[in-house]
Design an enzyme around this catalytic site. Structure first.
Site, PDB file in Angstrom:
ATOM      1  N   GLU A 161      -0.195  -0.208   0.302  1.00 52.45           N
ATOM      2  CA  GLU A 161       1.225  -0.519   0.098  1.00 52.45           C
ATOM      3  C   GLU A 161       2.066   0.400   0.965  1.00 52.45           C
ATOM      4  O   GLU A 161       1.733   1.565   1.160  1.00 52.45           O
ATOM      5  CB  GLU A 161       1.652  -0.342  -1.371  1.00 52.45           C
ATOM      6  CG  GLU A 161       1.173  -1.428  -2.287  1.00 52.45           C
ATOM      7  CD  GLU A 161       1.626  -1.250  -3.727  1.00 52.45           C
ATOM      8  OE1 GLU A 161       2.765  -0.775  -3.960  1.00 52.45           O
ATOM      9  OE2 GLU A 161       0.826  -1.573  -4.617  1.00 52.45           O
ATOM     10  N   GLU A 177      -2.666   2.791  -8.381  1.00 56.49           N
ATOM     11  CA  GLU A 177      -1.757   3.904  -8.701  1.00 56.49           C
ATOM     12  C   GLU A 177      -1.993   4.523 -10.080  1.00 56.49           C
ATOM     13  O   GLU A 177      -1.075   4.632 -10.895  1.00 56.49           O
ATOM     14  CB  GLU A 177      -0.301   3.467  -8.547  1.00 56.49           C
ATOM     15  CG  GLU A 177       0.053   3.139  -7.103  1.00 56.49           C
ATOM     16  CD  GLU A 177       1.548   3.097  -6.819  1.00 56.49           C
ATOM     17  OE1 GLU A 177       2.350   3.199  -7.762  1.00 56.49           O
ATOM     18  OE2 GLU A 177       1.910   2.977  -5.636  1.00 56.49           O
TER      19      GLU A 177
HETATM   20  C1  BG6 Z   1       4.036   0.630  -6.289  1.00 58.53           C
HETATM   21  C2  BG6 Z   1       3.403  -0.406  -7.151  1.00 58.53           C
HETATM   22  O1  BG6 Z   1       4.274   1.725  -7.082  1.00 58.53           O
HETATM   23  O2  BG6 Z   1       5.278   0.399  -5.754  1.00 58.53           O
HETATM   24  C3  BG6 Z   1       4.018  -1.783  -7.065  1.00 58.53           C
HETATM   25  O3  BG6 Z   1       2.018  -0.456  -6.941  1.00 58.53           O
HETATM   26  C4  BG6 Z   1       5.518  -1.657  -6.950  1.00 58.53           C
HETATM   27  O4  BG6 Z   1       3.613  -2.497  -8.181  1.00 58.53           O
HETATM   28  C5  BG6 Z   1       5.841  -0.898  -5.669  1.00 58.53           C
HETATM   29  O5  BG6 Z   1       6.203  -2.866  -7.001  1.00 58.53           O
HETATM   30  C6  BG6 Z   1       7.323  -0.730  -5.410  1.00 58.53           C
HETATM   31  O6  BG6 Z   1       7.949  -0.110  -6.490  1.00 58.53           O
HETATM   32  P1  BG6 Z   1       9.168  -0.777  -7.227  1.00 58.53           P
HETATM   33  O7  BG6 Z   1       9.422   0.094  -8.403  1.00 58.53           O
HETATM   34  O8  BG6 Z   1      10.287  -0.790  -6.273  1.00 58.53           O
HETATM   35  O9  BG6 Z   1       8.729  -2.142  -7.620  1.00 58.53           O
END
Ligand code: BG6
Length: 471
Positions: free
Chosen positions: A366, A165
């Site tokens: 993700e 990201e």
């Molecule tokens: C992504 C990241 O942006 O989203 C992760 O790569 C992150 O590291 C995930 O945990 C979820 O976002 P958040 O802010 O809910 O942890």
């Protein structure tokens, strides 16, 4: 497009799950690990830090055994740069290498394909103090770090992700604890250095490991216009270029996206580009695009005379830029308990947009839903909302595959409960529950959630399990 019948998932589809080092490992200062920016990040009040998280460092074998029981074909994790090279450059920490060797071997023992993110938000603190990504010398540091990874793990790791990201670090660095920039010009100079570092790593990977594959891993989401007014559509185009294509056009085509470049010029934020830089970007060829998708975005036109606006909860997050775009809520979507819009169809659109534009195989690294959860009276976690979320998204991914998009893997967030970037342990994402609270570490017991068994069934059958949920 409606399909009477959907294509099945490819036979060797990589059903996976994801984590990142600083969000799961704990052991933040053990066995020679150097500090990273995340170790000194002050989380919002009432939110835990990253010092212990789910203590994966000390539960690794048990966790991998559970991943195997779930049936994972792959596991995406990141390597903590400062565990391997404590100061970011120079001396290698053999105990850090040993930990990742054990993890990779353990995965392979169960035929789980390791997918390695080389850098996920946790810059070695020594480098950060010297100026981090603002300094051009970090390109060489990252390249040397990449060499150490390829030398030590390249005999077993076939899939590499360069930088997690990058676009979120540039756009929302304050929120996720990665910001060190002194202004827009500096942040886009950092971006340029990251692009070069990534390109150098891709070139090196292909030289050193001809059988390995490597690609970028930005967060990509499609952008809807708030209405069918031409001005809103233009704002959506603006934001798409600045948020998405700036990063991927550079990574894949070796060019700066023209709209994004015009935006940088308008803001006196174009990076200094040295002779030869664009040749390096052009020479680097990713084998695939990895991307993270949580939700879509909706924007309206923004009056050039209006003021720059930030998020009402997070003042560091810009949500409106005069003359460029203005983020708005989309009333068509339900929201997660943490306020994130849920848009599975947007996932299909994003997959199609990416494939249409770049013609490279895609892997989703993700996708997931953060929920408040606790053990039920029966000692289990009934996370039906998560199952519904995954079911809807995987269904749309299958439609995208039927549309003709080449997708070779799906790695939801997250394999196990971990600490969110800025909302603590209470925001749980895992297939596996970890018995700890925000501050009370309890017994750290691992408990597979209902979604664990659902995903297990999906992987076994290589298709979405039959349920009564209305599709
Ligand atoms: C992504 C990241 O942006 O989203 C992760 O790569 C992150 O590291 C995930 O945990 C979820 O976002 P958040 O802010 O809910 O942890």
């Amino acid at each position: 497009m409606y399909h009477k019948q959907l294509k099945p998932f490819p036979k060797d589809f990589l059903w996976s799950a994801s984590t990142s080092a600083y969000q799961v490992e704990g052991a933040w200062n053990e066995d020679g690990k150097g500090p990273s920016t995340q170790d000194v990040f002050t989380p919002p009040e009432g939110t835990t830090d990253f010092k212990v998280t789910c203590d994966h460092y000390h539960h690794m074998e048990e966790d991998v055994r559970l991943f195997a029981e779930m049936g994972l074909k792959a596991y995406r994790f990141s390597i903590a740069w400062s565990r391997v090279i404590p100061e970011g450059r120079g001396k290698v920490n053999e105990k850090g290498i040993a930990f990742y060797n054990r993890l990779i071997d353990e995965l392979l023992k169960y035929n789980i394909e390791p997918i390695v993110t080389m850098f996920h938000f946790d810059l070695p603190l020594t480098l950060a103090k010297e100026g981090g990504w603002s300094k051009r010398s970090i390109i060489e540091d990252y390249k040397n770090y990449a060499r150490v990874l390829f030398e030590n793990f390249g005999d077993r790791v076939k899939y590499w992700l360069t930088i997690n990201e990058q676009n979120m670090m540039i756009l929302h660095g304050g929120l996720i604890g990665t910001a060190t920039a002194t202004g827009l010009k500096d942040i886009y100079q950092q971006n340029h250095h990251m692009l070069l570092a990534q390109a150098e790593a891709m070139i090196l990977c292909h030289e050193m490991l001809p059988d390995a594959k490597i690609g970028p891993a930005p967060n990509i989401s499609n952008v809807y216009p708030a209405s069918n007014k031409a001005e809103d559509c233009l704002a959506a185009e603006n934001w798409t270029s600045i948020r998405n294509w700036l990063y991927l056009d550079a990574a894949v085509k070796g060019i700066y996206n023209p709209t994004a470049w015009a935006y940088l010029k308008e803001n006196n934020a174009t990076p200094d580009i040295e002779p030869g830089d664009m040749d390096i970007l052009k020479a680097a060829k990713p084998d695939f695009i990895a991307f993270n998708y949580y939700n879509s975005t909706t924007v309206a036109a923004a009056d050039p005379e209006a003021e720059l606006k930030t998020d009402k909860f997070d003042k560091k997050k810009v949500v409106s830029e005069p003359g460029v775009y203005q983020a708005v809520e989309n009333p068509n979507f339900a929201k997660t308990p943490f306020g994130w819009e849920i848009d599975p169809v947007g996932f299909r659109i994003t997959l199609r947009q990416l494939y249409d534009r770049y013609h490279l195989p895609l892997i989703v690294t993700e996708n997931g839903i953060g929920l408040y959860e606790e053990l039920d009276a029966d000692g289990k976690v009934h996370d039906d909302l998560r199952i519904q979320f995954y079911e809807a998204h995987i269904w749309e991914m299958q439609k995208a595959i039927t549309d003709g998009v080449e997708v070779f893997g799906y790695s939801p967030w997250s394999a196990i409960d971990l600490v969110s970037t800025h909302e603590g342990f209470r925001k749980r994402y895992g297939f596996i529950y970890v018995n700890r609270d925000e501050f009370d570490l309890l017994d750290m017991r691992r408990v597979p959630k209902d979604s664990f068994y659902w995903y297990q069934q999906l992987i076994r059958g290589n298709q979405i399990p039959e349920r009564t949920v209305n599709r």
